[in-house]
Design an enzyme around this catalytic site. Structure first.
Site, PDB file in Angstrom:
ATOM      1  N   THR A  50      -7.516  -1.586   0.189  1.00 14.26           N
ATOM      2  CA  THR A  50      -8.245  -1.598  -1.077  1.00 14.26           C
ATOM      3  C   THR A  50      -9.040  -2.892  -1.224  1.00 14.26           C
ATOM      4  OG1 THR A  50      -6.210  -0.629  -1.917  1.00 14.26           O
ATOM      5  CG2 THR A  50      -7.909  -1.063  -3.532  1.00 14.26           C
ATOM      6  N   VAL A  51      -8.460  -4.007  -0.763  1.00 17.61           N
ATOM      7  CA  VAL A  51      -9.110  -5.301  -0.960  1.00 17.61           C
ATOM      8  C   VAL A  51     -10.134  -5.576   0.132  1.00 17.61           C
ATOM      9  CG1 VAL A  51      -8.700  -7.794  -1.049  1.00 17.61           C
ATOM     10  CG2 VAL A  51      -7.138  -6.251  -2.208  1.00 17.61           C
TER      11      VAL A  51
ATOM     12  N   GLN B 133       2.117  -6.341  -2.889  1.00 15.33           N
ATOM     13  CA  GLN B 133       2.455  -6.293  -1.455  1.00 15.33           C
ATOM     14  C   GLN B 133       3.748  -5.482  -1.250  1.00 15.33           C
ATOM     15  OE1 GLN B 133       1.693  -9.868  -2.608  1.00 15.33           O
ATOM     16  NE2 GLN B 133      -0.355  -9.081  -2.425  1.00 15.33           N
TER      17      GLN B 133
ATOM     18  N   ALA C  76      -3.742  -8.511  -3.754  1.00 17.72           N
ATOM     19  CA  ALA C  76      -3.231  -7.163  -4.029  1.00 17.72           C
ATOM     20  C   ALA C  76      -4.393  -6.242  -4.408  1.00 17.72           C
ATOM     21  CB  ALA C  76      -2.238  -7.227  -5.176  1.00 17.72           C
ATOM     22  N   GLY C  77      -4.204  -4.962  -4.172  1.00 16.32           N
ATOM     23  CA  GLY C  77      -5.216  -4.007  -4.595  1.00 16.32           C
ATOM     24  C   GLY C  77      -4.525  -2.796  -5.183  1.00 16.32           C
ATOM     25  N   HIS C  78      -4.627  -2.617  -6.477  1.00 14.24           N
ATOM     26  CA  HIS C  78      -3.989  -1.479  -7.124  1.00 14.24           C
ATOM     27  C   HIS C  78      -5.060  -0.555  -7.704  1.00 14.24           C
ATOM     28  CE1 HIS C  78      -0.070  -4.018  -7.724  1.00 14.24           C
ATOM     29  NE2 HIS C  78      -0.302  -3.692  -6.478  1.00 14.24           N
ATOM     30  N   THR C  79      -5.052   0.679  -7.229  1.00 19.05           N
ATOM     31  CA  THR C  79      -6.052   1.626  -7.703  1.00 19.05           C
ATOM     32  C   THR C  79      -5.428   2.569  -8.719  1.00 19.05           C
ATOM     33  OG1 THR C  79      -7.046   1.523  -5.517  1.00 19.05           O
ATOM     34  CG2 THR C  79      -7.757   3.331  -6.933  1.00 19.05           C
TER      35      THR C  79
ATOM     36  N   LYS D 236       1.831   2.061  -5.153  1.00 20.49           N
ATOM     37  CA  LYS D 236       2.433   1.488  -6.367  1.00 20.49           C
ATOM     38  C   LYS D 236       1.589   1.750  -7.602  1.00 20.49           C
ATOM     39  CE  LYS D 236       2.906  -2.718  -4.618  1.00 20.49           C
ATOM     40  NZ  LYS D 236       2.816  -2.559  -3.175  1.00 20.49           N
TER      41      LYS D 236
ATOM     42  N   ASP E 153       0.814  -1.222   0.000  1.00 22.23           N
ATOM     43  CA  ASP E 153       0.000   0.000   0.000  1.00 22.23           C
ATOM     44  C   ASP E 153       0.847   1.272   0.000  1.00 22.23           C
ATOM     45  OD1 ASP E 153      -2.273  -1.730   0.336  1.00 22.23           O
ATOM     46  OD2 ASP E 153      -1.743  -1.841   2.454  1.00 22.23           O
TER      47      ASP E 153
HETATM   48  P1  IMP Z   1      -2.395 -13.056   2.475  1.00 22.16           P
HETATM   49  O1  IMP Z   1      -1.491 -12.505   1.410  1.00 22.16           O
HETATM   50  O2  IMP Z   1      -3.846 -12.925   2.132  1.00 22.16           O
HETATM   51  O3  IMP Z   1      -2.011 -14.444   2.899  1.00 22.16           O
HETATM   52  O4  IMP Z   1      -2.198 -12.149   3.791  1.00 22.16           O
HETATM   53  C1  IMP Z   1      -0.994 -12.156   4.543  1.00 22.16           C
HETATM   54  C2  IMP Z   1      -0.655 -10.757   5.059  1.00 22.16           C
HETATM   55  O5  IMP Z   1      -0.300  -9.933   3.954  1.00 22.16           O
HETATM   56  C3  IMP Z   1      -1.799 -10.042   5.770  1.00 22.16           C
HETATM   57  O6  IMP Z   1      -1.236  -9.259   6.808  1.00 22.16           O
HETATM   58  C4  IMP Z   1      -2.380  -9.132   4.711  1.00 22.16           C
HETATM   59  O7  IMP Z   1      -3.028  -8.014   5.255  1.00 22.16           O
HETATM   60  C5  IMP Z   1      -1.106  -8.749   3.964  1.00 22.16           C
HETATM   61  N1  IMP Z   1      -1.355  -8.368   2.568  1.00 22.16           N
HETATM   62  C6  IMP Z   1      -1.628  -9.193   1.541  1.00 22.16           C
HETATM   63  N2  IMP Z   1      -1.774  -8.494   0.399  1.00 22.16           N
HETATM   64  C7  IMP Z   1      -1.563  -7.209   0.707  1.00 22.16           C
HETATM   65  C8  IMP Z   1      -1.527  -5.998  -0.071  1.00 22.16           C
HETATM   66  O8  IMP Z   1      -1.697  -5.985  -1.295  1.00 22.16           O
HETATM   67  N3  IMP Z   1      -1.255  -4.853   0.623  1.00 22.16           N
HETATM   68  C9  IMP Z   1      -1.003  -4.855   1.957  1.00 22.16           C
HETATM   69  N4  IMP Z   1      -1.023  -5.951   2.715  1.00 22.16           N
HETATM   70  C10 IMP Z   1      -1.291  -7.123   2.095  1.00 22.16           C
END
Ligand code: IMP
Length: 430
Positions: free
Chosen positions: A299-300, A224, A39-42, A16, A13
């Site tokens: 975002t997600v 991430q 992932a969440g990309h806006t 990116k 976050d």
């Molecule tokens: P998972 O990737 O769903 O297994 O989550 C593992 C950890 O990574 C958790 O703390 C999530 O909140 C964090 N996480 C996963 N994807 C993202 C992202 O795109 N941005 C920020 N944190 C993320």
């Protein structure tokens, strides 16, 4: 000209989306190489907001080729929903502009079930995953029982592999008191989506080498952030993939030497979603202000992000391990108006001083940050497009960060708008 990888240097976050979009305008190809729809990309382009999770950011620009590499875990339904959602905004996704690695593992409904179940079992020690099945899908890949994109073409093989996979997962589900899943429950829907997914399936490694030979500019889009890396992050509170730039080679098949510059996206303060250590976290008014002004919501998942001061120790660590050549500093404007600003320059633990974050989860949870305090600035930095327009104190803050993290700011982003960017070093130019 060189190929560029963009990765987050904190806990994700970092902003990116905007930087990747800005760079993707000048790239021919955009490649995702790890993670999944966690992932969440806006992206905001011409007033239209696109929320992408699995599709590479290049998809929203015409004439770009987007690639999902083998390092990504793909939920076929999430992918098709996203293709439909961007379709409604006028973006047509076809095998002309999207290719998917034939050897990418799939996320299946059983993975999501197991993800949520594992979190319940962890109780207080839960990771705070996005609940999308990312972890269990990577576990299956490493355990050599994953269903991959290419398997969708062969019903018999798919059935055999699913039977094998469910022997393992049903044992887990049953142990937790949940009913077994039947092969047909997963197979039938998979066979339905297969004809929609297979046209995108390609030996991506081969395609990338052709594109490289043709001199095409390739952008590798990380998801991430470095501190969520499964090896080097705040383990076990991490995601299940390697988020460092090195992952771009094995997650796509480009090979060593295929990437010439690594840009680390870095927020001017720190945020984190989910559980896990966060030495500079602020649970007071200051943290709340950062969250409010910075609009820090996932975002997600929509979860509020935890906020804190800039941690130079962690970013320096990410820069070294991630092979980062320069950073894009984002959201500086969120710090406008603070009387004083703190930067973490080291840690204290049990009478010892650290200039890095040790691997022990106990120490990580207990370290006390050592701060350096600087005067803030009252003027706005929002939307500024040249150094000359920035308050002297803001420039001081940036220079001190550069010194502490031992890396140059290549790009400064001063608002979500793509034009509000100050370029110091073009990552694509050698
Ligand atoms: P998972 O990737 O769903 O297994 O989550 C593992 C950890 O990574 C958790 O703390 C999530 O909140 C964090 N996480 C996963 N994807 C993202 C992202 O795109 N941005 C920020 N944190 C993320």
């Amino acid at each position: 000209m060189t190929n560029v990888a963009v990765i987050g240097s904190q806990w994700g976050d970092e902003g990116k989306g905007k930087v990747v979009d800005w760079l993707s305008e000048r790239a021919h190809v955009v490649v995702r190489f790890q993670g999944g729809h966690n992932a969440g990309h806006t992206l905001v382009i011409d007033g239209v907001t696109y929320k992408l999770s699995l599709l590479p950011s290049g998809i929203v620009r015409s004439g770009k080729l987007s690639i999902i590499g083998n390092g990504v875990v793909i939920d076929p339904n999430a992918l098709l929903s996203e293709i439909e959602a961007v379709g409604k905004l006028g973006v047509k996704v076809t095998p002309e502009n999207l290719r998917i690695a034939e050897n990418a593992p799939l996320i299946l409904p059983v993975h999501q079930k197991v993800d949520l179940m594992a979190e319940t079992i962890r109780g207080k020690g839960k990771i705070g995953t996005t609940g999308r099945g990312i972890g269990p899908a990577y576990e299956d890949k490493v355990a050599r029982r994953a269903i991959r994109v290419c398997d969708l073409a062969d019903e018999g093989l798919l059935r055999d592999k699913l039977e094998n996979l469910l022997v393992y997962h049903n044992a887990l589900l049953n142990a937790a008191g949940a009913p077994s899943m039947k092969v047909e429950e997963i197979l039938e829907p998979l066979l339905k989506v297969a004809p929609k997914i297979l046209p995108f399936s390609t030996p991506v490694w081969l395609l990338l080498h052709q594109l490289k030979r043709e001199g095409k500019r390739i952008l590798f889009e990380g998801a991430q952030g470095a501190l969520l890396d499964v090896d080097f992050g705040t383990y076990p509170y991490v995601t299940s993939s390697n988020t460092m730039a090195g992952a771009a080679t094995v997650g796509s098949g480009i090979g060593m030497g295929g990437i010439g510059y690594v840009l680390g996206i870095t927020k001017a303060y720190t945020t984190r979603v989910g559980s896990g250590p966060f030495p500079t976290e602020l649970t007071d008014e200051v943290g709340a202000t950062l969250g409010k002004v910075g609009n820090e919501f996932g975002t997600v998942t929509g979860r509020p992000r935890r906020c804190g001061w800039f941690d130079a120790v962690l970013v320096r660590q990410a820069i070294k391990i991630g092979g980062i050549n320069g950073i894009a500093l984002t959201k500086l404007d969120v710090l406008d108006g603070f009387k004083t600003i703190k930067i973490c320059v080291g840690y204290k633990h049990d009478g010892k001083l650290y200039d890095y974050l040790p691997a022990s989860m106990k120490i990580q949870a207990e370290v006390e940050p050592i701060y350096e305090e600087m005067a803030g600035w009252s003027e706005s930095t929002h939307g500024k497009r040249s150094w000359a327009d920035l308050p002297a104190q803001a420039i001081k803050y940036i220079r001190r960060i550069e010194e502490l993290i031992e890396c140059q700011v290549a790009l400064l982003s001063t608002s979500p708008k793509r034009e509000d960017t100050i370029l110091v070093k073009d990552p694509f130019v050698d």
